[in-house]
Write an enzyme that holds these catalytic residues in place. Structure first.
Site, PDB file in Angstrom:
ATOM      1  N   ALA A  65      35.475  28.407  51.816  1.00  0.00           N
ATOM      2  CA  ALA A  65      36.577  27.545  51.393  1.00  0.00           C
ATOM      3  C   ALA A  65      36.987  26.699  52.596  1.00  0.00           C
ATOM      4  O   ALA A  65      36.729  27.068  53.750  1.00  0.00           O
ATOM      5  CB  ALA A  65      37.738  28.401  50.910  1.00  0.00           C
ATOM      6  N   GLY A 110      33.653  31.833  50.820  1.00  0.00           N
ATOM      7  CA  GLY A 110      33.467  31.291  49.472  1.00  0.00           C
ATOM      8  C   GLY A 110      32.022  30.900  49.178  1.00  0.00           C
ATOM      9  O   GLY A 110      31.625  30.849  48.010  1.00  0.00           O
ATOM     10  N   GLU A 113      30.407  34.036  48.145  1.00  0.00           N
ATOM     11  CA  GLU A 113      30.963  34.339  46.814  1.00  0.00           C
ATOM     12  C   GLU A 113      30.339  33.452  45.739  1.00  0.00           C
ATOM     13  O   GLU A 113      30.085  33.906  44.625  1.00  0.00           O
ATOM     14  CB  GLU A 113      32.489  34.173  46.854  1.00  0.00           C
ATOM     15  CG  GLU A 113      33.156  35.222  47.737  1.00  0.00           C
ATOM     16  CD  GLU A 113      34.623  34.916  48.014  1.00  0.00           C
ATOM     17  OE1 GLU A 113      34.913  33.886  48.641  1.00  0.00           O
ATOM     18  OE2 GLU A 113      35.476  35.702  47.592  1.00  0.00           O
ATOM     19  N   GLU A 133      36.788  36.381  55.974  1.00  0.00           N
ATOM     20  CA  GLU A 133      38.202  36.138  55.656  1.00  0.00           C
ATOM     21  C   GLU A 133      39.165  37.020  56.437  1.00  0.00           C
ATOM     22  O   GLU A 133      40.231  36.560  56.858  1.00  0.00           O
ATOM     23  CB  GLU A 133      38.441  36.320  54.149  1.00  0.00           C
ATOM     24  CG  GLU A 133      37.858  35.215  53.290  1.00  0.00           C
ATOM     25  CD  GLU A 133      36.413  35.470  52.853  1.00  0.00           C
ATOM     26  OE1 GLU A 133      35.763  36.396  53.404  1.00  0.00           O
ATOM     27  OE2 GLU A 133      35.940  34.764  51.958  1.00  0.00           O
TER      28      GLU A 133
HETATM   29  N1  CAA Z   1      36.232  24.855  56.351  1.00  0.00           N
HETATM   30  C1  CAA Z   1      36.475  23.650  56.899  1.00  0.00           C
HETATM   31  N2  CAA Z   1      35.650  23.072  57.807  1.00  0.00           N
HETATM   32  C2  CAA Z   1      34.556  23.760  58.160  1.00  0.00           C
HETATM   33  C3  CAA Z   1      34.251  25.025  57.631  1.00  0.00           C
HETATM   34  C4  CAA Z   1      35.156  25.580  56.671  1.00  0.00           C
HETATM   35  N3  CAA Z   1      34.941  26.760  56.068  1.00  0.00           N
HETATM   36  N4  CAA Z   1      33.100  25.464  58.195  1.00  0.00           N
HETATM   37  C5  CAA Z   1      32.709  24.506  59.036  1.00  0.00           C
HETATM   38  N5  CAA Z   1      33.572  23.465  59.035  1.00  0.00           N
HETATM   39  C6  CAA Z   1      33.503  22.235  59.801  1.00  0.00           C
HETATM   40  C7  CAA Z   1      33.919  22.443  61.243  1.00  0.00           C
HETATM   41  O1  CAA Z   1      35.319  22.416  61.364  1.00  0.00           O
HETATM   42  C8  CAA Z   1      33.240  21.267  61.901  1.00  0.00           C
HETATM   43  O2  CAA Z   1      34.000  20.111  61.638  1.00  0.00           O
HETATM   44  P1  CAA Z   1      34.223  19.007  62.810  1.00  0.00           P
HETATM   45  O3  CAA Z   1      32.832  18.496  63.111  1.00  0.00           O
HETATM   46  O4  CAA Z   1      35.109  17.985  62.172  1.00  0.00           O
HETATM   47  O5  CAA Z   1      34.822  19.724  63.976  1.00  0.00           O
HETATM   48  C9  CAA Z   1      31.945  21.118  61.103  1.00  0.00           C
HETATM   49  O6  CAA Z   1      32.159  21.811  59.883  1.00  0.00           O
HETATM   50  C10 CAA Z   1      30.753  21.765  61.790  1.00  0.00           C
HETATM   51  O7  CAA Z   1      31.112  23.108  62.077  1.00  0.00           O
HETATM   52  P2  CAA Z   1      30.963  23.757  63.531  1.00  0.00           P
HETATM   53  O8  CAA Z   1      31.131  22.715  64.607  1.00  0.00           O
HETATM   54  O9  CAA Z   1      31.861  24.951  63.594  1.00  0.00           O
HETATM   55  O10 CAA Z   1      29.425  24.185  63.490  1.00  0.00           O
HETATM   56  P3  CAA Z   1      28.743  25.417  64.215  1.00  0.00           P
HETATM   57  O11 CAA Z   1      27.272  25.252  64.016  1.00  0.00           O
HETATM   58  O12 CAA Z   1      29.236  25.571  65.605  1.00  0.00           O
HETATM   59  O13 CAA Z   1      29.251  26.718  63.401  1.00  0.00           O
HETATM   60  C11 CAA Z   1      29.749  27.974  61.431  1.00  0.00           C
HETATM   61  C12 CAA Z   1      28.895  26.859  62.061  1.00  0.00           C
HETATM   62  C13 CAA Z   1      29.359  29.335  62.015  1.00  0.00           C
HETATM   63  C14 CAA Z   1      29.445  27.984  59.931  1.00  0.00           C
HETATM   64  C15 CAA Z   1      31.251  27.712  61.695  1.00  0.00           C
HETATM   65  O14 CAA Z   1      31.542  26.378  61.312  1.00  0.00           O
HETATM   66  C16 CAA Z   1      32.183  28.609  60.956  1.00  0.00           C
HETATM   67  O15 CAA Z   1      32.386  29.750  61.357  1.00  0.00           O
HETATM   68  N6  CAA Z   1      32.799  28.118  59.868  1.00  0.00           N
HETATM   69  C17 CAA Z   1      33.824  28.824  59.127  1.00  0.00           C
HETATM   70  C18 CAA Z   1      33.213  29.927  58.264  1.00  0.00           C
HETATM   71  C19 CAA Z   1      34.308  30.723  57.574  1.00  0.00           C
HETATM   72  O16 CAA Z   1      35.133  31.362  58.183  1.00  0.00           O
HETATM   73  N7  CAA Z   1      34.272  30.684  56.209  1.00  0.00           N
HETATM   74  C20 CAA Z   1      35.199  31.418  55.398  1.00  0.00           C
HETATM   75  C21 CAA Z   1      36.321  30.542  54.963  1.00  0.00           C
HETATM   76  S1  CAA Z   1      37.604  31.472  54.180  1.00  0.00           S
HETATM   77  C22 CAA Z   1      37.157  31.539  52.537  1.00  0.00           C
HETATM   78  O17 CAA Z   1      36.070  31.164  52.144  1.00  0.00           O
HETATM   79  C23 CAA Z   1      38.251  32.082  51.663  1.00  0.00           C
HETATM   80  C24 CAA Z   1      37.925  32.399  50.287  1.00  0.00           C
HETATM   81  O18 CAA Z   1      37.164  33.289  49.970  1.00  0.00           O
HETATM   82  C25 CAA Z   1      38.624  31.691  49.230  1.00  0.00           C
END
Ligand code: CAA
Length: 259
Positions: A65, A110, A113, A133
């Site tokens: 998400a 998500g 999921e 999460e």
């Molecule tokens: N939401 C919003 N933006 C996201 C994102 C997310 N889940 N995942 C990645 N992005 C964005 C980053 O902010 C970044 O944006 P900018 O270039 O504007 O800074 C871009 O995507 C590229 O990401 P990274 O620079 O972080 O890339 P990376 O290769 O270094 O890392 C990654 C990749 C490991 C996937 C890392 O981006 C990450 O950990 N992302 C978040 C993953 C996460 O925690 N997901 C769970 C969300 S909570 C959820 O899903 C709740 C639910 O069940 C309803």
């Protein structure tokens, strides 16, 4: 037509891509709304019998998400977001078409999921799965606490959700989270091959079997067996039953067309 999705059809197969590559295909509310609308349209479209769901680009299926969006949500808005996810992902499980997840990279939160809602998961060898999460101060909100436990068992689901550990495609295969792992370059071909195999079977029969499995997982064995008996009776009245059995007896390929 859509801002956050790409939809392409190849015969009776739809290839649907989440298209937010700048945020690694994060699911914001606008994307979820479009996904729900698109799936509703596909559900009603009898020309589409299999859907392959994937993420645009080579790095991510869906990275979860949208954290930037969620950071601003109130509790009530968070619940609304979760219910939108529930409706959308549940539609995948209840629609008659088979939905194959082609997991082409990160499937986090998500994203994991979403993949779990699909009927079959084929992972690229580069895919990474996690439920991060609890490290963000929330819990999985698009069905992760329910579907992960059903797929891999309560103990493994608790460990993955509590620790937020990332696992690679091979480990996901070992624990039963994905059906198959293929080299990244072969992912879409492998999914197309599987989709074409499904098209050679009776789509009506597959949709009945899907409904029996989905409903049966949430009920007691006796009720599930009753549902199966009623459902097989329905298949006995179809063209595909007559054709499939005649073809076997006449030692020729079957031409199965019901949906
Ligand atoms: N939401 C919003 N933006 C996201 C994102 C997310 N889940 N995942 C990645 N992005 C964005 C980053 O902010 C970044 O944006 P900018 O270039 O504007 O800074 C871009 O995507 C590229 O990401 P990274 O620079 O972080 O890339 P990376 O290769 O270094 O890392 C990654 C990749 C490991 C996937 C890392 O981006 C990450 O950990 N992302 C978040 C993953 C996460 O925690 N997901 C769970 C969300 S909570 C959820 O899903 C709740 C639910 O069940 C309803």
């Amino acid at each position: 037509m859509y801002e956050h999705l790409l939809l392409e059809t190849k015969g009776q197969i739809a290839i649907l891509k989440i298209n937010n590559p700048k945020s690694l295909n994060a699911l914001n509310i606008a994307t979820m709304t479009e996904l729900n609308e698109c799936l509703t349209n596909i559900e009603a479209n009898k020309d589409i019998r299999v859907v392959i769901l994937t993420g645009e680009g080579s790095k991510a299926f869906v990275a979860g998400a949208d954290i930037a969006e969620m950071a601003k949500l109130t509790a009530a808005e968070g619940r609304t977001m979760s219910l939108l996810g529930k409706t959308t992902f549940r539609r995948i499980e209840t629609m008659p078409q088979v939905v194959i997840a082609a997991v082409n990279g990160y499937a986090l939160g998500g994203g994991c999921e979403l993949a779990m809602s699909c009927d079959i998961r084929v992972a690229a060898d580069s895919a990474v799965f996690a439920q991060p999460e609890c490290g963000l101060g929330i819990i999985p909100g698009f069905g992760g606490t329910q579907r992960l436990a059903r797929l891999v068992g309560k103990g493994r689901a608790k460990e993955l959700i509590f620790t937020c550990d990332r696992i690679d495609a091979q480990e996901a295969y070992r624990i039963g989270l994905v059906n198959k792992v293929v080299p990244q370059a072969e992912l879409m071909d492998a999914c197309m091959t599987m989709a074409e195999k499904l098209l050679s079977k009776s789509s009506y029969a597959i949709s009945m079997a899907k409904a029996c499995i989905e409903t049966g997982m949430d009920t007691d064995l006796s009720s599930g067996l009753d549902l199966e008996a009623t459902s097989i009776a329905l298949t006995f009245s179809t063209h595909d039953k007559a054709e499939g059995m005649a073809a076997f007896l006449e030692r020729r390929p079957a031409n199965l067309t019901d949906f």
